[in-house]
Scaffold this active site. Sequence first.
Site, PDB file in Angstrom:
ATOM      1  N   CYS A  82       0.825  -1.186   0.000  1.00  0.00           N
ATOM      2  CA  CYS A  82       0.000   0.000   0.000  1.00  0.00           C
ATOM      3  C   CYS A  82       0.870   1.251   0.000  1.00  0.00           C
ATOM      4  O   CYS A  82       2.093   1.173  -0.077  1.00  0.00           O
ATOM      5  CB  CYS A  82      -0.895   0.013   1.244  1.00  0.00           C
ATOM      6  SG  CYS A  82      -1.862  -1.501   1.458  1.00  0.00           S
TER       7      CYS A  82
ATOM      8  N   LEU B 144      -3.639  -1.553  -1.707  1.00  0.00           N
ATOM      9  CA  LEU B 144      -3.601  -2.616  -2.707  1.00  0.00           C
ATOM     10  C   LEU B 144      -3.952  -3.897  -1.963  1.00  0.00           C
ATOM     11  O   LEU B 144      -3.159  -4.387  -1.153  1.00  0.00           O
ATOM     12  CB  LEU B 144      -2.216  -2.717  -3.346  1.00  0.00           C
ATOM     13  CG  LEU B 144      -2.017  -3.872  -4.348  1.00  0.00           C
ATOM     14  CD1 LEU B 144      -2.930  -3.704  -5.550  1.00  0.00           C
ATOM     15  CD2 LEU B 144      -0.569  -3.957  -4.787  1.00  0.00           C
TER      16      LEU B 144
END
Length: 592
Positions: free
Chosen positions: A2, A51
Amino acid sequence: MCGITGWVSYRRNLTHEQAIVDAMTQTMSCRGPDAAGTWSEPNVALGHRRLAVIDLPGGAQPMRVSTPDGDVVMVYSGEAYNFTELRNELNDQEFFSDSDTEVVLRGYLRWGPAVADRLNGMYAFAIWDGRTQELVMIRDRMGIKPFYFYPTPDGVLFGSEPKAIFANPLAKRVIDVDGFRELFGFIKTPGHATWQGMREVEPGTIVTVSKDGIKTRTYWRLEAKPHRDSVEDTVLHVRELLDDIVRRQLVADVPRCVLLSGGLDSSAITTIAANQLDEPVRSFSVDFVGQTENFQPDELRATPDTPYVHDVADYVHTDHTDIVLNHSELSDPELRRKVITARDIPVGLGDMDASLYLLFKAIRGKSTVALSGESADEIFGGYRQFHDPVIQQTDFFPWLMLARTMHHESSLTPELEKALDLRTFLTDSYSSAVAEVDRVDGEDEFTHRMRVMSYLHLTRFVRILLDRKDRMSMAVGLEVRVPFCDHRLVEYVYNAPWSMKTYDGREKSLLRGAAKDVLPQSVVERVKSPYPSTQDPLYLADIERQANALPADHPVFSLIDRKALPGGHRYTLERTLSLATWLDIYQPEVVF
């Protein structure tokens, strides 16, 4: 995987600064295309882009746990590969998700910052501890995940990338002599972030921000220890570690793949993964139009990758895809802008950065997680400079010595070159790095010199490549895992003596011995070949034309001597175009 960012201010109410926090968070959208979140209270604001890889519905961030004494809130980037074991240790706590993120957060509630000692993985995370009104920032041991911070008069700004910090008006885009030395010296000074006023959370460290200021504590570093195993036992243990590491790093709730170059490193990861999965491994490689058919050996690369890639793919029946690129794709100015924006700095690796970006972009269409062979050369001693008798005995950074034997004309303006005094900078940096290296009792001089060489690669070189890998992959929302950076493997092989790392008279003997039973013989016998670079003369013609077309008054020529461009070395052309693009995008204040 992320993108994280945040702002701590002990003198203002950050709940009134939501627009700035949103802007900081938005810069990380490429790193986290699946979801976004922010959280704030008067003295702190945190932002996160996600993500989703593990527990797709349950791992939303910022993640918060309320306690009687205040909220504890975390933004986290990365993967903890041992989260299942840690969760079992924390079985008296009531979990609300199946994510590794929550395991790390609850580990902090149990062990405090010492949770870092228990983690196996790649990670960069920040925890706001409302019980103490402190921010705790922790980065993985090898520096796989990037992590930057920018001290302010009353707190700090932080982010996965500098661009997140620069979205805050408090941060100024200034690059000075120290920053240029870092750029042009091609070493990675621990903690240095290139930009004036900005720092990195160093690998293996914990940075704590409180009303009393900023404090840093090291929780891990490479230490010299006696190695008592025999060659046979060492090879066996390396294999046991690799089997365990690959097994852990294959865990994901999204499609996985491997990056396959046909070299020993990536081939070992591919074949070990193939032996552990019930379905065919998906593999990808990069090639260039006409490269395999027209390949010419050079000083670094004796063979093209593709024949060896196909040997491995056929040997273990991977679901393989070659990503074949042409010269116009690689030299495209718009692609160069994307690459420079992803990296935040003009490293100047030209087609090697461009091809990596395009490779990752193509992979992202089919997979979200990829395993890479990155870092094996630094750990096992694979590079040519490790085996050069002259470089072995030279008191300087080995990869820079190798570069000098190949090419290196100066392309900087005389004014900048004088201001940088790179020779003094690099000599001082080398001495500082060597002073960090422990010595084992009874270690002979040559063995210690090779330990020093290994240490330099693991602390001043591989971090450049890890940052490149992270930025190019996360720019397209792809998570790339690096099994060879597991700290257990790094510690173990670092302490194996050089005679053992070359026991068969070749480079990377321990890795070859550990994986040869699962590899085709062609790969076992292949000589080390670095990441590929196009040999297409049309690429060189493209970048030469673009460099010579730069306006005479472009600010890049306050840094690069324009007279070096006509007939200049390819590296000079690529560096010039990277610098020019970076100056156009970032418009930094340049001070030297």
